[in-house]
Design an enzyme around this catalytic site. Structure first.
Site, PDB file in Angstrom:
ATOM      1  N   HIS A   1     -32.403  57.519  59.784  1.00 31.55           N
ATOM      2  CA  HIS A   1     -31.665  57.048  58.614  1.00 31.55           C
ATOM      3  C   HIS A   1     -30.206  57.457  58.632  1.00 31.55           C
ATOM      4  O   HIS A   1     -29.437  57.013  57.785  1.00 31.55           O
ATOM      5  CB  HIS A   1     -32.326  57.581  57.344  1.00 31.55           C
ATOM      6  CG  HIS A   1     -32.318  59.086  57.235  1.00 31.55           C
ATOM      7  ND1 HIS A   1     -33.066  59.881  58.060  1.00 31.55           N
ATOM      8  CD2 HIS A   1     -31.646  59.928  56.418  1.00 31.55           C
ATOM      9  CE1 HIS A   1     -32.866  61.155  57.735  1.00 31.55           C
ATOM     10  NE2 HIS A   1     -32.005  61.210  56.765  1.00 31.55           N
ATOM     11  N   CYS A   2     -29.801  58.289  59.580  1.00 28.96           N
ATOM     12  CA  CYS A   2     -28.414  58.788  59.589  1.00 28.96           C
ATOM     13  C   CYS A   2     -27.658  58.470  60.872  1.00 28.96           C
ATOM     14  O   CYS A   2     -26.577  57.887  60.827  1.00 28.96           O
ATOM     15  CB  CYS A   2     -28.402  60.305  59.364  1.00 28.96           C
ATOM     16  SG  CYS A   2     -28.637  60.808  57.657  1.00 28.96           S
ATOM     17  N   ILE A   3     -28.210  58.875  62.010  1.00 25.35           N
ATOM     18  CA  ILE A   3     -27.421  58.863  63.246  1.00 25.35           C
ATOM     19  C   ILE A   3     -26.926  57.469  63.625  1.00 25.35           C
ATOM     20  O   ILE A   3     -25.762  57.306  63.991  1.00 25.35           O
ATOM     21  CB  ILE A   3     -28.192  59.534  64.385  1.00 25.35           C
ATOM     22  CG1 ILE A   3     -28.356  61.028  64.070  1.00 25.35           C
ATOM     23  CG2 ILE A   3     -27.459  59.365  65.710  1.00 25.35           C
ATOM     24  CD1 ILE A   3     -29.171  61.789  65.089  1.00 25.35           C
TER      25      ILE A   3
ATOM     26  N   VAL B   1     -26.446  55.012  61.600  1.00 24.33           N
ATOM     27  CA  VAL B   1     -25.830  54.378  60.424  1.00 24.33           C
ATOM     28  C   VAL B   1     -24.492  55.011  60.070  1.00 24.33           C
ATOM     29  O   VAL B   1     -23.475  54.334  59.912  1.00 24.33           O
ATOM     30  CB  VAL B   1     -26.781  54.442  59.211  1.00 24.33           C
ATOM     31  CG1 VAL B   1     -26.088  53.926  57.949  1.00 24.33           C
ATOM     32  CG2 VAL B   1     -28.057  53.644  59.494  1.00 24.33           C
ATOM     33  N   ASP B   2     -24.479  56.341  59.948  1.00 24.03           N
ATOM     34  CA  ASP B   2     -23.295  57.038  59.445  1.00 24.03           C
ATOM     35  C   ASP B   2     -22.030  56.795  60.261  1.00 24.03           C
ATOM     36  O   ASP B   2     -20.943  56.620  59.690  1.00 24.03           O
ATOM     37  CB  ASP B   2     -23.569  58.544  59.358  1.00 24.03           C
ATOM     38  CG  ASP B   2     -24.604  58.877  58.294  1.00 24.03           C
ATOM     39  OD1 ASP B   2     -25.056  57.941  57.596  1.00 24.03           O
ATOM     40  OD2 ASP B   2     -24.978  60.046  58.176  1.00 24.03           O
TER      41      ASP B   2
END
Length: 429
Positions: free
Chosen positions: A263-265, A267-268
Site C-alpha cells: 500500500h505504500c512502496i 504508491v508513495d
C-alpha cells in the site's frame, strides 16, 4: 497536557488505523474507531480481527474493558480529545493522488470539531497536504489552527508481518502546523511511543514518509534490474548480493522479486513525482524505478516461457505460490503476484494459486479459490512459481510433484527434488 487527553478517535480502521487504535487502548486511552465498512465494524464488535498482526484477543480485551468502540457514527468525533486520520490515499488511473477518502474524513472532522481538539493526519500523502488542504478545511468551522485547535502530521511506519518491531518501538516522527500544535501532538504520542522525533514542519514530515518509501522503491527496482542483467550474463545474483553484504559499510542488501507491492512502496513515490511537477521538477530515479518495476512480471513470464520449451503458455497449468505483497501477511494490495497472474492468463496459461493467508482472489473478473494439495499431485501442474516466500509453504511437496519450479525469491536455496528449479536472477539449480 496529555494527562487530560484520554479519548482518541481513529478514522480508518485498516492496516494502519487498527494497530494504532489497539496501541493507544493498551496505554490507557479510550478509543472511538470510525470506519464506513460494515463488515469491518461487525467483525470488530464481535471481537474478531481481520488483520493478521492483531490477534482477536487484543480486540476482545479492548471491547470488554470498554476502551474500544467501533462505529460509523461520525458525530462521536465530538467526544474525542485527539482525532487521528488513517484513511487510504491511493492513486488514480493516471497515477495522480486520489484524495477522496482524505477529503471526506476532513469534512467529517470539520463538521464535528470542538475547541481544543488535536487532529493528526497519518495517511501517506504529498508535501503540503496538511497545510494546504487539511488546515483550510478545518478552519471552515470557525476554529483557528494553533489557537483553538491543534493540527499535525505523523507519517505511519507500520510494517505488516514484522514481529521484530512492535508499533510502539518504531520511532515516531511528529510535526505541527505551529510550534504549539507540534507540542500538543508530541505530548500525546510520547505516552505511547518510546521515541518521538519532532521535526520542523508538516511539509518536512510528509516528505520524510515519501523519502523512506522512495528509497525502498528505487533500490528494490535497481536490484531487480541487476537480476535481469545477471540472468542474461549467467551470473548468480543471489551469490553476488551475499558477497556484497560482507562489506561492513556502504552497502545495504535488497533482493530481487517479481515486482514491488503493498500500500505504500509502489504508491508513495508517485505522490512525490506528481508534486514535483507542480514545482517544474521531476525525479528521474522514480521514473526509471517505476519502469523497471512494471517490467518484472513480464520478465518472469518470459523466463517461464523459455524454460517450458513450448514457445507458448497456452494451456500450460501453472500454480502461483503466494499472492500477498510480502511474506507472512494477508494483504494483496498492489501485489506483484496479481499482476503476474494477469500476464499469465493473457498468455493463455491455466492458473491456480496457493496462499495460506488468502482463501480466494478475483483476477480480471475470474474468481480463484486457494489450491488444496492432495497426496498425489504429480501431473496436475506443469509449473509452479514461488512468488512470495511465506514461512509455512509446502516447498518439498511442490518440488517433488511439479516438474518445473520458477523460484522468484530464492526460497528453495539448498533444497532438491524431482523438479527442475530455475531462480530469478540465478539460473538452474
Amino acid at each position: 497536557m496529555s494527562s487530560t487527553r484520554k479519548t482518541v478517535a481513529v478514522i480508518g480502521l485498516g492496516y494502519v488505523g487498527l494497530p494504532l487504535a489497539m496501541a493507544f487502548a493498551q496505554y490507557g486511552y479510550t478509543i472511538i474507531g470510525i470506519d464506513l465498512d460494515d463488515r469491518k465494524l461487525q467483525a470488530l464488535n464481535e471481537g474478531r480481527s481481520y488483520i493478521k498482526d492483531i490477534p482477536d484477543s487484543l480486540v476482545k480485551s479492548a471491547l470488554e474493558s470498554h476502551r474500544f468502540s467501533p462505529t460509523k457514527d461520525r458525530r462521536r468525533l465530538q467526544e474525542a480529545d485527539v482525532i487521528i486520520i488513517c484513511v487510504p490515499t491511493p492513486l488514480t488511473e493516471d497515477n495522480e493522488p486520489d484524495m477522496t477518502y482524505l477529503l471526506q474524513a476532513a469534512a467529517d472532522v470539520r463538521d464535528h470539531l470542538r475547541q481544543d481538539q488535536i487532529i493528526v493526519l497519518e495517511s501517506s500523502t504529498y508535501p503540503g497536504t496538511t497545510r494546504e488542504v487539511l488546515k483550510p478545511m478545518l478552519e471552515q468551522s470557525g476554529l483557528i489552527v494553533g489557537t483553538d485547535i491543534y493540527l499535525g502530521y505523523s507519517p505511519e511506519r507500520v510494517d505488516p508481518g514484522n514481529r521484530s518491531y512492535p508499533l510502539e518501538v518504531i520511532p515516531k516522527v511528529i510535526s505541527g502546523i505551529t510550534e504549539k500544535c507540534a507540542g500538543a501532538v508530541e505530548d500525546v504520542y510520547k505516552t505511547v511511543f518510546r521515541t518521538v522525533v519532532r521535526i520542523s514542519s508538516t511539509d518536512a514530515a510528509e516528505m520524510t514518509k515519501l523519502l523512506e518509501n522512495a528509497y525502498r522503491f528505487i533500490n528494490i527496482s535497481f536490484i531487480n534490474e541487476i537480476a535481469q542483467l545477471c540472468t542474461r550474463m549467467g551470473i548468480d545474483v543471489w551469490e553476488v548480493i551475499e558477497a556484497a553484504r560482507s562489506k561492513p559499510f556502504g552497502f545495504s542488501a535488497f533482493y530481487p522479486s517479481p515486482g514491488v507491492g503493498g500500500h505504500c512502496i509502489p504508491v508513495d513515490p508517485l505522490y512525490l513525482q506528481w508534486r514535483s511537477k507542480q514545482f517544474g521538477a521531476s525525479s528521474s530515479f522514480i521514473a526509471i524505478a517505476q519502469e523497471v518495476n512494471h517490467r518484472m512480471p513480464a520478465f518472469v513470464v518470459e523466463g517461464i516461457k523459455e524454460a517450458i520449451s513450448r514457445g507458448s503458455l497456452s494451456g500450460v497449468k501453472i500454480l502461483v505460490v503466494g499472492v500477498t505483497f510480502k511474506a507472512n501477511i494477508d494483504d494483496i494490495r498492489e501485489s506483484s503476484s496479481i499482476e503476474l497472474i494477469k500476464r499469465l492468463q493473457q498468455e493463455g496459461a491455466l492458473i491456480s494459486y496457493y496462499d495460506p493467508y488468502v482463501p480466494e482472489i478475483t483476477v480480471q473478473g475470474e474468481k480463484l479459490a486457494c489450491y488444496r494439495f492432495s497426496e498425489n499431485e504429480e501431473g496436475l501442474n506443469d509449473c509452479a512459481i514461488i512468488a512470495v516466500d511465506h514461512d509455512d509453504l509446502p516447498l518439498q511437496r511442490i518440488i517433488d510433484q511439479v516438474p518445473l519450479v520458477y523460484d522468484a525469491r530464492n526460497t528453495l536455496k539448498g533444497m532438491s527434488g524431482k523438479a527442475k528449479i530455475i531462480r530469478l536472477g540465478g539460473g538452474t539449480i
